[in-house]
Design an enzyme around this catalytic site. Sequence first.
Site, PDB file in Angstrom:
ATOM      1  CE  LYS A 102      -2.341  -3.742   0.760  1.00 57.64           C
ATOM      2  NZ  LYS A 102      -1.965  -4.986   0.328  1.00 57.64           N
ATOM      3  N   GLY A 139       0.861  -0.808  -0.039  1.00 58.76           N
ATOM      4  CA  GLY A 139      -0.037  -0.151  -0.124  1.00 58.76           C
ATOM      5  C   GLY A 139       0.831   0.723  -0.024  1.00 58.76           C
ATOM      6  CG  ASP A 157      -6.567  -5.412   0.417  1.00 57.58           C
ATOM      7  OD1 ASP A 157      -6.169  -5.682   0.468  1.00 57.58           O
ATOM      8  OD2 ASP A 157      -5.926  -3.847   0.638  1.00 57.58           O
ATOM      9  CB  THR A 180       9.880  -7.219  -4.007  1.00 58.55           C
ATOM     10  OG1 THR A 180       9.834  -6.352  -3.122  1.00 58.55           O
ATOM     11  CG2 THR A 180      11.568  -7.674  -4.086  1.00 58.55           C
TER      12      THR A 180
END
Length: 500
Positions: A295, A175, A263, A210
């Site tokens: 988030k 987030g 979520d 990533t």
Amino acid sequence: MNRVLQARRLGVDTYQEPVVFMRADCDICRSEGFSALARVRLTIGNASLIATLNVVHSDLLAAHEAGLSEAAWQGLLASDGAEVHVDHPEPVESFSAVRGKIYDRPLSAKDLGAVVSDIHAGRYSGLQMAAFLTACAGQRLDLDETEHLTRAMLAAGDTLHWDAAPVVDKHCVGGLPGNRTTPIVVAIVTAAGLTMPKTSSRAITSPAGTADTMETLAPVALDLAQMRSVVEREGGCIVWGGAMRLAPVDDVLIQVERPLDFDSDGQLVASVLAKKLAAGSTHVVIDLPIGPTAKLRSTADAERLGQRLSVVGSRCGVQIRLIQSDGTQPVGRGIGPAAEARDVLAVLKNHVQAPVDLRLRAIELAGAVLELGHAVAPGRGNALAAELLDSGQAWTKFQAICEAQGGLREPPAAACRHEIRARQPGVLRAIDNRKLARVAKLAGAPVAAAAGLELLVHVGDTIEMGQPLYTLLAEAQGQLDFAGAYAAAHPDIFTIEEAV
């Protein structure tokens, strides 16, 4: 009747969901009552799978042909003209548990084991998986259900075991744009002698994961044998988890979650812990950024999620350390795979212009991992992390890891650039993380590796009229214009107020 069609490769990418295309006037469609989005079983030789039917009302296909998506083609090991046997699949019994959950019936370990097994076997359609995710959304999974889901997802794939102990890892719940600490942390921690087999994800809703960022620097799509070789040689790696069968159902569910854009604490915890357990991790540091457009919006949210991670992690045999961090603004300057990679390199190389916030956050997280992994006494982790970074040992280790994974390379540069400037003077009070991330995605990130943006200011800076706030990066002028139009229509991404 003869339920056989001839296979035809259509070259349609439906990601992981097998899809079959049939003519509306096909004998099988008419006699079996198949309609669009029906689930059908396809068999070629000894290979069989469940596919979603799309009905064609044109001459794209002949009536005797079954057009196969890439996922179906690969799954069936098909060849053009091969005989495809088509019939009705068996009912998906586990879906009754999903219906029960919709009406608040708890999911048992057996229920979740069956659901995950059926998803892994390809028996669930996209709609059924969406129903499962929705039934579990928000806070609708309790601790027992979260543990059951974690164990079920773990059991559906491979599990790595290492001779070394402990095996450490770190994870950020996300987030926060540009928060690319993982490559730096892995370099520091492995330079200290700990084992850190890092499997990372590609972007779900962000401009870069990533794995996306690392892929601009070195290959990440390693298989299990290659990953093990890198870790045994260098003590760690930074690879894409989706290239291996480590909790593979999580990757399937993520593709359904992405367009839903919601979520679930239970799903998130199961996703994180199943991946860590599958990679053989025993000690994990988890970063919980908190901010109004992150988030986790509040400390209460972070504490609730952190408690669930700690409890379920403990039940599953993983030691968890939680770090609550600042999630009010992006970290570093780059947002997007290549831009974030350049930040990572700047920190590892100790460049004078390296983003200080990224460096400090990486040191804090690496220090926590070093302490949790007993490489240093409590309270000494940050000092050791900084020493390994300042001395160049972390940079040397990072280069070695990249070489072991296939070779270090330079991240690509964007062909198109455009500066977004301030419309008023004052003090920068806030940055909307979500909207800024959307700008980067509209510019083409993460699919276009060089796309994204470079942030030129931070919260608290004094801003002059017309001062550049950030630079848009794109690989094509059309994407640059598209992102620029959104940025122009949303000046509230940056809250600039008059100085008091």
